[in-house]
Design a protein around this motif. Sequence first.
Motif, PDB file in Angstrom:
ATOM      1  N   CYS A 152      58.516 -17.648 -20.304  1.00 27.23           N
ATOM      2  CA  CYS A 152      57.674 -16.639 -20.952  1.00 27.23           C
ATOM      3  C   CYS A 152      58.481 -15.544 -21.634  1.00 27.23           C
ATOM      4  N   GLY A 153      59.651 -15.227 -21.124  1.00 25.80           N
ATOM      5  CA  GLY A 153      60.473 -14.186 -21.715  1.00 25.80           C
ATOM      6  C   GLY A 153      61.010 -14.545 -23.081  1.00 25.80           C
ATOM      7  N   GLN A 154      60.960 -15.825 -23.452  1.00 26.35           N
ATOM      8  CA  GLN A 154      61.473 -16.273 -24.743  1.00 26.35           C
ATOM      9  C   GLN A 154      60.352 -16.634 -25.721  1.00 26.35           C
ATOM     10  N   ALA A 155      59.131 -16.283 -25.378  1.00 29.77           N
ATOM     11  CA  ALA A 155      57.954 -16.700 -26.148  1.00 29.77           C
ATOM     12  C   ALA A 155      58.041 -16.306 -27.613  1.00 29.77           C
ATOM     13  N   PRO A 156      57.467 -17.120 -28.517  1.00 31.16           N
ATOM     14  CA  PRO A 156      56.907 -18.446 -28.268  1.00 31.16           C
ATOM     15  C   PRO A 156      58.013 -19.476 -28.090  1.00 31.16           C
ATOM     16  N   VAL A 157      57.764 -20.447 -27.236  1.00 31.10           N
ATOM     17  CA  VAL A 157      58.790 -21.406 -26.842  1.00 31.10           C
ATOM     18  C   VAL A 157      58.486 -22.795 -27.395  1.00 31.10           C
ATOM     19  N   LEU A 158      59.554 -23.425 -27.846  1.00 32.01           N
ATOM     20  CA  LEU A 158      59.517 -24.809 -28.293  1.00 32.01           C
ATOM     21  C   LEU A 158      60.587 -25.555 -27.515  1.00 32.01           C
ATOM     22  N   VAL A 159      60.216 -26.668 -26.887  1.00 30.36           N
ATOM     23  CA  VAL A 159      61.176 -27.481 -26.150  1.00 30.36           C
ATOM     24  C   VAL A 159      61.484 -28.706 -27.000  1.00 30.36           C
ATOM     25  N   ILE A 160      62.745 -28.856 -27.371  1.00 28.63           N
ATOM     26  CA  ILE A 160      63.172 -29.988 -28.193  1.00 28.63           C
ATOM     27  C   ILE A 160      64.096 -30.861 -27.369  1.00 28.63           C
ATOM     28  N   PRO A 162      60.484 -22.985 -36.261  1.00 35.53           N
ATOM     29  CA  PRO A 162      60.396 -24.363 -36.747  1.00 35.53           C
ATOM     30  C   PRO A 162      61.469 -24.688 -37.780  1.00 35.53           C
ATOM     31  N   GLY A 163      62.054 -23.703 -38.436  1.00 43.00           N
ATOM     32  CA  GLY A 163      63.123 -23.960 -39.400  1.00 43.00           C
ATOM     33  C   GLY A 163      64.380 -24.486 -38.754  1.00 43.00           C
ATOM     34  N   ALA A 164      64.543 -24.267 -37.461  1.00 43.33           N
ATOM     35  CA  ALA A 164      65.744 -24.717 -36.767  1.00 43.33           C
ATOM     36  C   ALA A 164      65.606 -26.121 -36.190  1.00 43.33           C
ATOM     37  N   LEU A 165      64.480 -26.774 -36.464  1.00 40.90           N
ATOM     38  CA  LEU A 165      64.249 -28.113 -35.914  1.00 40.90           C
ATOM     39  C   LEU A 165      65.102 -29.162 -36.608  1.00 40.90           C
ATOM     40  N   PRO A 166      65.540 -30.176 -35.853  1.00 41.49           N
ATOM     41  CA  PRO A 166      66.218 -31.301 -36.508  1.00 41.49           C
ATOM     42  C   PRO A 166      65.225 -32.072 -37.336  1.00 41.49           C
ATOM     43  N   GLU A 167      65.691 -32.715 -38.397  1.00 37.12           N
ATOM     44  CA  GLU A 167      64.818 -33.530 -39.249  1.00 37.12           C
ATOM     45  C   GLU A 167      64.411 -34.775 -38.483  1.00 37.12           C
ATOM     46  N   GLN A 168      63.190 -35.254 -38.759  1.00 41.36           N
ATOM     47  CA  GLN A 168      62.725 -36.473 -38.097  1.00 41.36           C
ATOM     48  C   GLN A 168      62.885 -37.649 -39.017  1.00 41.36           C
ATOM     49  N   LEU A 194      61.478 -39.573 -33.180  1.00 40.89           N
ATOM     50  CA  LEU A 194      62.921 -39.436 -33.025  1.00 40.89           C
ATOM     51  C   LEU A 194      63.276 -38.335 -32.038  1.00 40.89           C
ATOM     52  N   HIS A 195      62.547 -37.221 -32.112  1.00 37.98           N
ATOM     53  CA  HIS A 195      62.763 -36.099 -31.199  1.00 37.98           C
ATOM     54  C   HIS A 195      61.455 -35.754 -30.514  1.00 37.98           C
ATOM     55  N   ARG A 196      61.532 -35.354 -29.257  1.00 39.14           N
ATOM     56  CA  ARG A 196      60.340 -34.930 -28.530  1.00 39.14           C
ATOM     57  C   ARG A 196      60.260 -33.414 -28.598  1.00 39.14           C
ATOM     58  N   CYS A 197      59.212 -32.937 -29.214  1.00 37.95           N
ATOM     59  CA  CYS A 197      58.996 -31.498 -29.359  1.00 37.95           C
ATOM     60  C   CYS A 197      57.731 -31.112 -28.590  1.00 37.95           C
TER      61      CYS A 197
END
Length: 129
Positions: A106-114, A123-129, A67-70
Amino acid sequence: MATTPDCPGCHALDASLIERLHAVQQRHGYLPRAELQQLAVAMQRPLSDVMGVASFYHLFRLVPPPLHRCVVCRGTACFVRGAERLEAGLRRRGVAFETASCVGACGQAPVLVIDGTVGYGDPGALPEQ
């Protein structure tokens, strides 16, 4: 239909198959098996030919996308600042993710692209799949 490499129409048939596979994937987000079977019948080719091309090229998907690309960055800064903990959190939540060598944030590490948006590694801020 000739299938030898030196036949005049072979390359055109392969190009047409690839174009049709792209159209199917654009419509569905992946290549459903039923569509591949219909395409094989329509093109009068064995299903093994169609599946061979579809499975050879890595941009074709044979299963539905999530559903989402992480994407988790594994660059040096992200690694040092907790990319492994981020991945572990995603696994615990059952979130499918990919990894990248560096996403250039890099200034925002660790980075997750959603879904193309760069975010902090929570990971708590991720949308539900």
